[in-house]
Design an enzyme around this catalytic site. Structure first.
Site, PDB file in Angstrom:
ATOM      1  N   ASN A  10      44.662  24.994  12.018  1.00  0.00           N
ATOM      2  CA  ASN A  10      45.737  25.994  12.091  1.00  0.00           C
ATOM      3  C   ASN A  10      46.711  25.532  13.174  1.00  0.00           C
ATOM      4  O   ASN A  10      46.399  25.630  14.354  1.00  0.00           O
ATOM      5  CB  ASN A  10      45.114  27.354  12.441  1.00  0.00           C
ATOM      6  CG  ASN A  10      46.154  28.415  12.758  1.00  0.00           C
ATOM      7  OD1 ASN A  10      47.343  28.238  12.497  1.00  0.00           O
ATOM      8  ND2 ASN A  10      45.692  29.523  13.334  1.00  0.00           N
ATOM      9  N   TRP A  11      47.866  25.023  12.725  1.00  0.00           N
ATOM     10  CA  TRP A  11      48.817  24.484  13.709  1.00  0.00           C
ATOM     11  C   TRP A  11      49.583  25.583  14.432  1.00  0.00           C
ATOM     12  O   TRP A  11      50.328  25.317  15.374  1.00  0.00           O
ATOM     13  CB  TRP A  11      49.783  23.523  13.007  1.00  0.00           C
ATOM     14  CG  TRP A  11      49.194  22.148  12.807  1.00  0.00           C
ATOM     15  CD1 TRP A  11      47.883  21.786  12.981  1.00  0.00           C
ATOM     16  CD2 TRP A  11      49.878  20.950  12.415  1.00  0.00           C
ATOM     17  NE1 TRP A  11      47.723  20.447  12.725  1.00  0.00           N
ATOM     18  CE2 TRP A  11      48.924  19.908  12.377  1.00  0.00           C
ATOM     19  CE3 TRP A  11      51.200  20.663  12.099  1.00  0.00           C
ATOM     20  CZ2 TRP A  11      49.255  18.595  12.030  1.00  0.00           C
ATOM     21  CZ3 TRP A  11      51.535  19.349  11.745  1.00  0.00           C
ATOM     22  CH2 TRP A  11      50.573  18.323  11.716  1.00  0.00           C
ATOM     23  N   LYS A  12      49.476  26.822  13.970  1.00  0.00           N
ATOM     24  CA  LYS A  12      50.223  27.938  14.588  1.00  0.00           C
ATOM     25  C   LYS A  12      51.716  27.583  14.645  1.00  0.00           C
ATOM     26  O   LYS A  12      52.204  26.882  13.772  1.00  0.00           O
ATOM     27  CB  LYS A  12      49.639  28.285  15.959  1.00  0.00           C
ATOM     28  CG  LYS A  12      48.120  28.484  15.884  1.00  0.00           C
ATOM     29  CD  LYS A  12      47.537  29.104  17.108  1.00  0.00           C
ATOM     30  CE  LYS A  12      46.020  29.261  16.916  1.00  0.00           C
ATOM     31  NZ  LYS A  12      45.380  29.930  18.036  1.00  0.00           N
ATOM     32  N   HIS A  94      45.080  36.693  10.985  1.00  0.00           N
ATOM     33  CA  HIS A  94      44.754  36.037  12.260  1.00  0.00           C
ATOM     34  C   HIS A  94      44.965  37.032  13.401  1.00  0.00           C
ATOM     35  O   HIS A  94      45.894  37.849  13.355  1.00  0.00           O
ATOM     36  CB  HIS A  94      45.638  34.796  12.450  1.00  0.00           C
ATOM     37  CG  HIS A  94      45.184  33.950  13.593  1.00  0.00           C
ATOM     38  ND1 HIS A  94      45.457  34.285  14.900  1.00  0.00           N
ATOM     39  CD2 HIS A  94      44.438  32.824  13.636  1.00  0.00           C
ATOM     40  CE1 HIS A  94      44.898  33.374  15.697  1.00  0.00           C
ATOM     41  NE2 HIS A  94      44.279  32.479  14.942  1.00  0.00           N
ATOM     42  N   GLU A  96      46.282  36.756  16.177  1.00  0.00           N
ATOM     43  CA  GLU A  96      47.624  36.737  16.780  1.00  0.00           C
ATOM     44  C   GLU A  96      48.596  37.582  15.960  1.00  0.00           C
ATOM     45  O   GLU A  96      49.492  38.220  16.517  1.00  0.00           O
ATOM     46  CB  GLU A  96      48.103  35.278  16.913  1.00  0.00           C
ATOM     47  CG  GLU A  96      47.354  34.575  18.054  1.00  0.00           C
ATOM     48  CD  GLU A  96      47.175  33.078  17.878  1.00  0.00           C
ATOM     49  OE1 GLU A  96      47.839  32.479  17.023  1.00  0.00           O
ATOM     50  OE2 GLU A  96      46.330  32.516  18.613  1.00  0.00           O
ATOM     51  N   GLU A 164      36.580  34.775  14.515  1.00  0.00           N
ATOM     52  CA  GLU A 164      37.251  34.211  15.682  1.00  0.00           C
ATOM     53  C   GLU A 164      37.277  35.246  16.799  1.00  0.00           C
ATOM     54  O   GLU A 164      38.155  36.125  16.811  1.00  0.00           O
ATOM     55  CB  GLU A 164      38.692  33.833  15.337  1.00  0.00           C
ATOM     56  CG  GLU A 164      38.804  32.785  14.259  1.00  0.00           C
ATOM     57  CD  GLU A 164      40.116  32.013  14.361  1.00  0.00           C
ATOM     58  OE1 GLU A 164      40.040  30.784  14.455  1.00  0.00           O
ATOM     59  OE2 GLU A 164      41.188  32.632  14.388  1.00  0.00           O
ATOM     60  N   GLY A 170      41.895  29.558  22.194  1.00  0.00           N
ATOM     61  CA  GLY A 170      42.788  28.866  23.120  1.00  0.00           C
ATOM     62  C   GLY A 170      42.356  28.934  24.575  1.00  0.00           C
ATOM     63  O   GLY A 170      43.135  28.597  25.467  1.00  0.00           O
ATOM     64  N   SER A 209      38.344  27.741  20.171  1.00  0.00           N
ATOM     65  CA  SER A 209      38.015  26.633  21.071  1.00  0.00           C
ATOM     66  C   SER A 209      37.011  25.641  20.495  1.00  0.00           C
ATOM     67  O   SER A 209      36.170  25.111  21.224  1.00  0.00           O
ATOM     68  CB  SER A 209      37.543  27.161  22.439  1.00  0.00           C
ATOM     69  OG  SER A 209      38.599  27.855  23.087  1.00  0.00           O
ATOM     70  N   GLY A 230      42.331  25.498  16.062  1.00  0.00           N
ATOM     71  CA  GLY A 230      43.726  25.607  16.471  1.00  0.00           C
ATOM     72  C   GLY A 230      44.167  24.355  17.204  1.00  0.00           C
ATOM     73  O   GLY A 230      44.483  23.328  16.603  1.00  0.00           O
ATOM     74  N   GLY A 231      44.171  24.425  18.523  1.00  0.00           N
ATOM     75  CA  GLY A 231      44.714  23.353  19.365  1.00  0.00           C
ATOM     76  C   GLY A 231      44.209  21.965  19.004  1.00  0.00           C
ATOM     77  O   GLY A 231      44.991  20.999  18.963  1.00  0.00           O
TER      78      GLY A 231
HETATM   79  P1  PGA Z   1      41.880  27.391  19.147  1.00  0.00           P
HETATM   80  O1  PGA Z   1      42.478  28.401  18.042  1.00  0.00           O
HETATM   81  O2  PGA Z   1      41.021  26.382  18.384  1.00  0.00           O
HETATM   82  O3  PGA Z   1      43.098  26.756  19.767  1.00  0.00           O
HETATM   83  O4  PGA Z   1      41.065  28.192  20.094  1.00  0.00           O
HETATM   84  C1  PGA Z   1      41.708  28.816  16.940  1.00  0.00           C
HETATM   85  C2  PGA Z   1      42.502  29.759  16.081  1.00  0.00           C
HETATM   86  O5  PGA Z   1      43.177  30.646  16.613  1.00  0.00           O
HETATM   87  O6  PGA Z   1      42.473  29.654  14.819  1.00  0.00           O
END
Ligand code: PGA
Length: 249
Positions: A10-12, A94, A96, A164, A170, A209, A230-231
């Protein structure tokens, strides 16, 4: 029952065309592991077409969709539009988006239904905040999110759940293996309650993470059927070792 794992990135809101050269290496790792797991990248909408062209054999997904098919909704992107781009997946709900866009369980369910109607696989996210976990309410919160947002028409073929924990996203922090095992077991039971036998085949990803260093340990937990990353999905250098650690299980 061991399900075929899915590792999704997930590149956000990250990445311009300068990021596209990361994709062929990720595609190569995905092809190497193809017999053992599925791999997908969910870039921003703006990059989806070019990502599909840069890595034609890599599955592509979106990070959100509108719940309606078309119409006067400025800025909206429908599931049918996403499917039209050769995409296979769309992330819905998600944390967010639940937090910053105020999406409710009902909104998330409508989006998941739209995704399914368009022939996409919905990656539906759930997870508790740190405050909720500290109050001993993680199980209740996650079960409630599932009850409110999983479409009754959900099938193993068109639905994936991503657990999640909000406090792990993050932050570099992850729950213990025992905590992940416990909540994934609860999610599996809830899916069977909601969907009947189909619930046994719906994949349950862990997200928050996930890094090359912890992927092997987390992906080996029972009822963890893959990762939402994510990251660490932004570069091949980080994402490929996660694919490889999962394929090695
Ligand atoms: P993260 O994000 O791997 O950067 O913690 C995961 C996500 O929000 O899908």
């Amino acid at each position: 029952m061991a399900l075929r794992k899915l590792v999704a990135g997930n590149w956000k809101m990250n990445g311009t065309r300068a990021a596209l050269p990361e994709l062929p290496e990720i595609e190569a790792a995905a092809l190497n592991a193809q017999g053992r797991l599925d791999v997908a990248i969910c870039p921003p909408f703006t990059l989806m077409s070019e990502a599909a062209a840069a890595a034609p054999l890599l599955a592509i997904g979106a990070q959100d969709c509108h719940h309606l098919e078309s119409g006067a909704y400025t800025g909206g992107v429908s599931a049918a539009m996403i499917a039209d781009l050769r995409a296979r997946y769309v992330i819905v709900g998600h944390s967010e988006r639940r937090t910053y866009q105020g999406e409710t369980d009902a909104d998330v369910r409508a989006k998941a239904e739209a995704a399914q109607a368009a022939g996409l696989i919905a990656i539906l996210c759930v997870g508790e905040t740190e405050e909720q976990r500290d109050a001993g309410r993680a199980d209740l919160v996650v079960a409630g999110q599932l009850a409110g947002s999983v479409p009754p028409s959900g099938k193993a073929a068109n639905l994936v759940i991503a657990y999640e924990p909000v406090w792990a996203i993050g932050t570099g922090r992850t729950p213990s293996v025992a905590d992940v095992a416990a909540i994934h077991e609860l999610i599996r039971a809830k899916l069977i309650e909601l969907l009947g036998p189909e619930g046994t085949g719906v994949r349950i990803l862990y997200g928050g993470s996930v890094k090359p260093e912890n992927a092997g340990e987390l992906m080996a937990v029972p009822d963890v059927d893959g990762a939402l990353v994510g990251g660490a999905s932004l570069t091949a250098a980080q994402f490929v070792p996660i694919i490889q650690a999962t394929a090695a299980l």
